[in-house]
Design a protein around this motif. Structure first.
Motif, mmCIF file in Angstrom:
data_model
loop_
_atom_site.group_PDB
_atom_site.id
_atom_site.type_symbol
_atom_site.label_atom_id
_atom_site.label_comp_id
_atom_site.label_asym_id
_atom_site.label_seq_id
_atom_site.Cartn_x
_atom_site.Cartn_y
_atom_site.Cartn_z
ATOM 1 N N ASN A 129 0.846 -1.181 0.000
ATOM 2 C CA ASN A 129 0.000 0.000 0.000
ATOM 3 C C ASN A 129 0.889 1.242 0.000
ATOM 4 N N CYS A 130 0.432 2.295 -0.665
ATOM 5 C CA CYS A 130 1.283 3.482 -0.821
ATOM 6 C C CYS A 130 1.732 4.040 0.524
ATOM 7 N N GLN A 157 -3.349 11.714 3.551
ATOM 8 C CA GLN A 157 -3.265 11.082 2.240
ATOM 9 C C GLN A 157 -3.965 11.873 1.155
ATOM 10 N N GLY A 161 -4.639 8.979 -4.357
ATOM 11 C CA GLY A 161 -4.626 7.592 -3.867
ATOM 12 C C GLY A 161 -5.949 6.890 -4.130
ATOM 13 N N THR A 162 -7.010 7.667 -4.242
ATOM 14 C CA THR A 162 -8.324 7.068 -4.509
ATOM 15 C C THR A 162 -8.556 6.931 -6.009
ATOM 16 N N GLU A 212 -7.438 0.676 5.572
ATOM 17 C CA GLU A 212 -6.156 1.352 5.289
ATOM 18 C C GLU A 212 -5.248 1.271 6.514
ATOM 19 N N ARG A 236 -7.775 11.424 4.929
ATOM 20 C CA ARG A 236 -7.753 11.962 3.573
ATOM 21 C C ARG A 236 -7.743 13.488 3.650
ATOM 22 N N HIS A 243 1.562 11.805 -0.268
ATOM 23 C CA HIS A 243 1.088 11.414 1.065
ATOM 24 C C HIS A 243 2.091 11.904 2.108
#
Ligand code: 2RA
Length: 340
Positions: A129-130, A157, A161-162, A212, A236, A243
């Protein structure tokens, strides 16, 4: 002689960055193909100074292809990754589908490069995951020096990312604040993201954390050390790309902030920008397009015996996804496949 390379999901945020980074790093490629779903068929994508026209993932024959970068989400990966792997093509997958599979290596090349050696069990390697990737790059050199007991991390974030639709939502909502009649109601996120922050990334779990947050815990344990305790709050924020993470670390033994800073300065993939003055730190807008994981605000946490605080920023589409995937391919090539 180079590799025959597939990029599946070539029209998405991560797929496009994979093509950009493969070209930038001159990954040894004899032939490359960009694949997309039916709805994106025929879309043109840049690969260095070339233009690729996407082909149909659903009917593609992976036989004879060496490496397939997947950025198509877990549902599509479940359908196509086994097909590619069975055809003899090594899949480097950006989705979360295989990350927790004991037979699939989960790799951040600066941290656990040797893990790629286990790729042949399923012919699949998982990208983390990032938000995990930038954190474990930071933790690993410090863990090697002073053994980490516990990590408390808060993430900030970006909407990329979405996906692209979330970037459009942030843009439209922000515009709608100033242009009457252009208001945009939340549709991607549960609440307004413009001029706001949302303490939810991914779905909620039974214990009140989000997936997450669970991913950061599970993946750090798999990549660095299962003994490390991790607790995360993933938020978010109205940023397009990049991020950020506020990381608090408790060690088994004392680690001086200056020594920590020196260690990080010498560590792979890290750029330390850390001055105790106005602007002496990195912010997300400054990391976009860069390969580095930037570290700032390194300082002792005097509330516990062996504590350290730091600030970590990285381009979530690059080190958080596409760059890490390409670095996995480079590591696989150097250690095992040896073409190029
Ligand atoms: C996010 N880490 O930021 C997740 C997926 N890229 O939304």
């Amino acid at each position: 002689m180079g590799y025959r390379v597939v990029v599946a999901g070539a029209t998405g945020n991560v797929g496009r960055e994979m093509l950009n980074i493969l070209a930038e790093r001159q990954f040894p490629i004899d032939e490359i193909v960009a694949l997309a779903s039916r709805k994106s068929l025929g879309t043109q994508c840049s690969f260095g100074d070339k233009t690729l026209t996407t082909k149909d993932l659903d009917t593609f024959d992976f036989s004879g292809w060496d490496i397939a970068f997947f950025a198509i989400g877990s549902e599509a990966t479940e359908k196509y990754a086994p097909k590619a792997a069975k055809a003899g093509c090594v899949v480097i997958d950006n989705s979360s589908l295989y990350r927790y599979d004991p037979d699939v290596p989960l790799v951040v090349p600066e941290v656990n490069p040797e893990a790629v050696d286990g790729y042949a069990r399923k012919n699949i390697i998982a990208n983390p995951n990032c938000s995990t990737a930038q954190m474990v790059v930071t933790l690993k050199p410090l863990h090697d020096r002073a053994r980490i007991k516990r990590v408390v991390v808060s993430t900030y974030q970006s909407v990329s990312g979405t996906g692209k639709a979330a970037m459009d939502e942030l843009w439209d909502q922000t515009k709608g604040m100033y242009v009457p009649g252009q208001e945009r109601e939340p549709s991607i996120y549960p609440k307004q993201i413009a001029f706001n922050v949302i303490p939810q990334c991914d779905k909620f779990m039974e214990d009140g954390s989000t997936r997450e947050e669970w991913k950061m815990v599970a993946e750090t344990k798999k990549i660095v050390d299962p003994a490390i305790k991790v607790t995360a709050t993933c938020v978010r924020v109205p940023v397009f790309v990049g991020h950020s993470e506020a990381i608090n670390i408790e060690f088994e033994e004392f680690l001086d902030e200056d020594e920590a800073r020196d260690i990080l300065r010498e560590s792979p993939g890290i750029m330390v920008i850390d001055k105790r003055e106005d602007g002496g730190y990195v912010t997300p807008v400054e990391c976009v397009g860069d390969y580095a994981t930037f570290i700032s605000r390194i300082r002792q946490d005097s509330t516990i015996d062996n504590g350290l605080n730091l600030w970590c920023v990285s381009d979530n589409l690059r080190k958080g996804a596409a760059l890490n995937a390409v670095q996995i391919a480079e590591t696989l090539g150097n250690r095992i496949l040896k073409k190029g």
